[in-house]
Each structure stands twice: as C-alpha cells, then as structure tokens.
Design a protein around this motif. Sequence first.
Motif, PDB file in Angstrom:
ATOM      1  N   THR A 118      41.954  38.988  57.333  1.00 15.18           N
ATOM      2  CA  THR A 118      41.564  39.389  55.985  1.00 15.18           C
ATOM      3  C   THR A 118      40.138  38.968  55.641  1.00 15.18           C
ATOM      4  O   THR A 118      39.461  39.640  54.856  1.00 15.18           O
ATOM      5  N   MET A 119      39.681  37.857  56.214  1.00 11.47           N
ATOM      6  CA  MET A 119      38.343  37.366  55.883  1.00 11.47           C
ATOM      7  C   MET A 119      37.248  38.145  56.603  1.00 11.47           C
ATOM      8  O   MET A 119      36.180  38.396  56.024  1.00 11.47           O
ATOM      9  N   PRO A 267      27.967  41.704  36.181  1.00 15.40           N
ATOM     10  CA  PRO A 267      29.086  40.763  36.001  1.00 15.40           C
ATOM     11  C   PRO A 267      30.434  41.356  36.409  1.00 15.40           C
ATOM     12  O   PRO A 267      31.287  40.636  36.941  1.00 15.40           O
ATOM     13  N   LYS A 268      30.621  42.647  36.165  1.00 15.35           N
ATOM     14  CA  LYS A 268      31.890  43.277  36.542  1.00 15.35           C
ATOM     15  C   LYS A 268      32.082  43.264  38.058  1.00 15.35           C
ATOM     16  O   LYS A 268      33.170  42.963  38.561  1.00 15.35           O
ATOM     17  N   ALA A 269      31.030  43.579  38.787  1.00 20.99           N
ATOM     18  CA  ALA A 269      31.112  43.563  40.251  1.00 20.99           C
ATOM     19  C   ALA A 269      31.335  42.149  40.767  1.00 20.99           C
ATOM     20  O   ALA A 269      32.099  41.937  41.717  1.00 20.99           O
ATOM     21  N   ARG A 270      30.687  41.176  40.168  1.00 24.68           N
ATOM     22  CA  ARG A 270      30.876  39.790  40.586  1.00 24.68           C
ATOM     23  C   ARG A 270      32.322  39.351  40.377  1.00 24.68           C
ATOM     24  O   ARG A 270      32.892  38.635  41.206  1.00 24.68           O
ATOM     25  N   TYR A 271      32.926  39.762  39.259  1.00 28.39           N
ATOM     26  CA  TYR A 271      34.321  39.395  39.020  1.00 28.39           C
ATOM     27  C   TYR A 271      35.240  40.074  40.043  1.00 28.39           C
ATOM     28  O   TYR A 271      36.214  39.467  40.502  1.00 28.39           O
ATOM     29  N   GLU A 272      34.931  41.318  40.411  1.00 28.49           N
ATOM     30  CA  GLU A 272      35.723  41.994  41.451  1.00 28.49           C
ATOM     31  C   GLU A 272      35.621  41.245  42.774  1.00 28.49           C
ATOM     32  O   GLU A 272      36.597  41.161  43.526  1.00 28.49           O
ATOM     33  N   PHE A 273      34.452  40.691  43.044  1.00 25.89           N
ATOM     34  CA  PHE A 273      34.282  39.897  44.261  1.00 25.89           C
ATOM     35  C   PHE A 273      35.157  38.639  44.207  1.00 25.89           C
ATOM     36  O   PHE A 273      35.792  38.256  45.197  1.00 25.89           O
ATOM     37  N   ILE A 274      35.200  37.992  43.047  1.00 24.58           N
ATOM     38  CA  ILE A 274      36.006  36.771  42.888  1.00 24.58           C
ATOM     39  C   ILE A 274      37.486  37.083  43.080  1.00 24.58           C
ATOM     40  O   ILE A 274      38.219  36.343  43.757  1.00 24.58           O
ATOM     41  N   VAL A 275      37.962  38.166  42.495  1.00 24.22           N
ATOM     42  CA  VAL A 275      39.366  38.562  42.644  1.00 24.22           C
ATOM     43  C   VAL A 275      39.689  38.839  44.108  1.00 24.22           C
ATOM     44  O   VAL A 275      40.739  38.430  44.626  1.00 24.22           O
ATOM     45  N   GLU A 276      38.778  39.507  44.803  1.00 24.27           N
ATOM     46  CA  GLU A 276      39.004  39.820  46.211  1.00 24.27           C
ATOM     47  C   GLU A 276      39.039  38.554  47.060  1.00 24.27           C
ATOM     48  O   GLU A 276      39.838  38.441  47.998  1.00 24.27           O
ATOM     49  N   HIS A 278      40.056  35.516  46.099  1.00 19.83           N
ATOM     50  CA  HIS A 278      41.342  34.858  45.871  1.00 19.83           C
ATOM     51  C   HIS A 278      42.491  35.640  46.506  1.00 19.83           C
ATOM     52  O   HIS A 278      43.467  35.036  46.984  1.00 19.83           O
ATOM     53  N   ARG A 279      42.403  36.964  46.517  1.00 15.50           N
ATOM     54  CA  ARG A 279      43.458  37.751  47.163  1.00 15.50           C
ATOM     55  C   ARG A 279      43.516  37.454  48.660  1.00 15.50           C
ATOM     56  O   ARG A 279      44.608  37.322  49.227  1.00 15.50           O
ATOM     57  N   ARG A 280      42.358  37.325  49.278  1.00 19.35           N
ATOM     58  CA  ARG A 280      42.329  37.067  50.721  1.00 19.35           C
ATOM     59  C   ARG A 280      42.838  35.671  51.045  1.00 19.35           C
ATOM     60  O   ARG A 280      43.341  35.446  52.142  1.00 19.35           O
ATOM     61  N   ILE A 281      42.688  34.748  50.124  1.00 18.80           N
ATOM     62  CA  ILE A 281      43.222  33.407  50.358  1.00 18.80           C
ATOM     63  C   ILE A 281      44.728  33.379  50.143  1.00 18.80           C
ATOM     64  O   ILE A 281      45.472  32.755  50.921  1.00 18.80           O
ATOM     65  N   ALA A 282      45.213  34.052  49.106  1.00 17.02           N
ATOM     66  CA  ALA A 282      46.623  33.970  48.727  1.00 17.02           C
ATOM     67  C   ALA A 282      47.514  34.892  49.554  1.00 17.02           C
ATOM     68  O   ALA A 282      48.644  34.525  49.893  1.00 17.02           O
ATOM     69  N   MET A 343      48.889  34.600  41.244  1.00 14.98           N
ATOM     70  CA  MET A 343      48.974  34.968  42.662  1.00 14.98           C
ATOM     71  C   MET A 343      49.327  33.752  43.514  1.00 14.98           C
ATOM     72  O   MET A 343      50.196  33.825  44.394  1.00 14.98           O
ATOM     73  N   TYR A 344      48.673  32.634  43.249  1.00 14.73           N
ATOM     74  CA  TYR A 344      48.963  31.421  44.008  1.00 14.73           C
ATOM     75  C   TYR A 344      50.352  30.879  43.682  1.00 14.73           C
ATOM     76  O   TYR A 344      51.052  30.365  44.572  1.00 14.73           O
ATOM     77  N   LEU A 345      50.744  30.994  42.427  1.00 20.85           N
ATOM     78  CA  LEU A 345      52.069  30.509  42.035  1.00 20.85           C
ATOM     79  C   LEU A 345      53.167  31.298  42.739  1.00 20.85           C
ATOM     80  O   LEU A 345      54.169  30.724  43.186  1.00 20.85           O
ATOM     81  N   LEU A 346      52.985  32.596  42.856  1.00 22.57           N
ATOM     82  CA  LEU A 346      54.010  33.435  43.483  1.00 22.57           C
ATOM     83  C   LEU A 346      54.209  33.107  44.963  1.00 22.57           C
ATOM     84  O   LEU A 346      55.333  33.175  45.465  1.00 22.57           O
ATOM     85  N   VAL A 347      53.139  32.774  45.676  1.00 17.89           N
ATOM     86  CA  VAL A 347      53.273  32.545  47.120  1.00 17.89           C
ATOM     87  C   VAL A 347      53.597  31.096  47.456  1.00 17.89           C
ATOM     88  O   VAL A 347      54.047  30.809  48.577  1.00 17.89           O
TER      89      VAL A 347
END
Length: 376
Positions: A118-119, A267-276, A278-282, A343-347
């Motif tokens: 994923t990374m 800022p919107k693109a940066r937030y999408e990067f942050i979400v992505e 965390h998704r790859r970690i979780a 996301m982290y809580l669920l996994v």
Amino acid sequence: MYVFDRYVLRNLAMATGFIAVTLAAIVFLTQSLRFLELVIESGASGTSFWLLAFLALPRFLEIILPIALLAGIIFIYNRMTIDSELVAIKAAGYSPMQLARPALMLAGVITLLLWSITMWVTPASLSSMQHLRQVIKTQFSALLFREGVFNQAGSGLTVYMRARTSEGELRGLMIHDTRNPEVNPSTIMAKRGVIVAQPEGEQVLVFDGSRQEYDRKKGTLHRLNFERYTIDLPASDPVRARWREPEERTIFELVNPAPNDEARADPKARYEFIVEIHRRIAAPLIALAYTFMACACLLTGPLERRGQGKKIAFAIASAVTLQALFLMTFSLARDSVIGLPLMYLLVTAPCFMALFFLSGSGEKFRRRVLYQQGKT
C-alpha cells in the motif's frame, strides 16, 4: 511446541497462498476485460494489454490477502478440529493463545507485506497504469475510427469505414485527403485495410481499391487502381502531464509533495493526502483483525468434531461487517476528521476483544457466564 507451530504455520501458508493466487487470477481476468476494448480499438500491442492488466492487480491485493488469510485460517483449524488434532493438542495443555500463535505469526508477515504494497507498490503501479492508458489514448487517438460515420483524423483528413472485423481489419474504406493545399485533393476507396505502426508514425495500409485525384487547374479527374496503397496518418499529440491522485503517490510523495506540486497550496488536496496516509496505515491491520476474530471464534469454547458451522458463520459475518464499516469510516474521513480515529478504532478494537477471549481471563469469563446460566 515449535514442531506444532511449524506444522500449522506451513499448512496455513499453503492454504492462504493457494486461495490468494486463485482470487488474484479471478480478479486479473475480470480487470483485463476493462482494457481489452481499448487495446483492440487502438491497435496497440498485446504487450500493452498484459502490462495494463498486471499493473491493475496490486491495488486488489489489499483486499485479496486478508480474505485469503481468513479463509485459510478457517479451513485449516476446522480441518484440524474434525481430525481431532486440536482436541489432542488442547488436551496436552495448549491454551487458545498458543493454538492461535502460528496464525498470528502469518498475519504479522502479511500485514508487513500489505504495508509495503500500500505504501509503494500499489501507488507506483496505479501511476504507471494511468500513464500507459494516457499514452495509448494519445498515441492512437487518430486510429480510434468508428464504424459507419465520417471520422475526422486531424485537419483535412476524413476517414469512413463500413465495419471493423474482430482481427482489427477495416472493411469498406473511403479516405478523403485535403491536408496539403499545394497538392490536389484526393479520394481513396478500398475494399479493406489495416492500421500499422511504423517508427516514423502510423499509417493506413489499404488493398484492392482506387485513388481519384481532382486537378483544379485543368478541371480533370485522374483515377489510379491499385492493389496496395499507404496513407500516412497525422502524428499524435504529445502526452500531457496530469495531476496524480492521492492513491497514485507513494507515502513519501504524500508526506512531502514536490515543491512545484499544486497540492502544497491547496488545503483540500493536502487533507486528501492526510486521509490517504492514514488509510494506508490502518487498512493492512485488517489482516490482523481478521486473524484475531477467526481464532477467537474457532479456538475458544468446546471443539466439535462434527464441524463448527456456527462459529465459522459468525467469523465470516464479523469480517464482512468489519470491512463494510471500514469503508464507511474511510468515506466519512474524506468529509470529516472524525473518520480518521474511527478507522483505527475499527481495526484495533476487534484485536483487543479477541485477545481477551484467547487469554486465560477470557476463558474464566466464559466459564463464569456458563455457570451463571446453569444456575438460572
């Protein structure tokens, strides 16, 4: 102890690998159909088709590997229960946690593999796939002729074809060429033709036809019958640079975009990067959650030699529910920050709950509940 661990780990790895390869083959076949029409109509090589199909596969491993691991754990432990192997091992003093240890070891390896996929692997393959699709569409844009209509292949070149065969041959061709104002316009009609790619560009090779050229000065029409004739197609436009989506960027590109990247000022693109990120970690932790849940269902409580249908059904239902909830929280995270910790809580929550039931405290809790039910 180590003999048992090696024995179970080897069987789990073989079962998981077989299921993963089978699922990957199914996904590969279904995904390859998406590129078949593009490659056939564009006249691209078979190498491009296979390359596109293989580049599309890594992103599905994030789902395939946890499912294969879950299926392998259920199959192996259920078979060992039916064969009374687990009954004998448990009678020798093995705790549920010790029985689950080989599965947890394999889950740890698969989780590390999923993190690397994923990374780096998936974003690199997605970026290469999208670039290759863009190259094919751009390079062969002049070749995407539709049947039964007059296709404009650049300025001054009109191509009509009655039909295209499954082998890519063009039937019933009429080509009108007025590209060079210093040369008389010409019309070529042919029974059949093919599109070929040459180092200097693409060409239409036509057979069994005639070429008619009108002389404007003399007002005469010249006709030439031929068995074979070649028409050069206009050169394709260069491939344009495009903005890559977050899933097409490696973890380093998400954490630290290039200085000239538009995302730095958006800022919107940066937030999408942050979400992505965390998704790859979780997301890879789902493999661990599946393993803990399956082991907690199959290795705790009494072991039934006739099979553990209810426990298996509960494990599968729990895994499906977890996957659905994770997708929902990921979608929520794209709109709200609340989705990130969810996301982290669920996994992680299923792992701790299953760990409690696999431990000695969980067994005492289960016996206490059964004792209270017996008294009532």
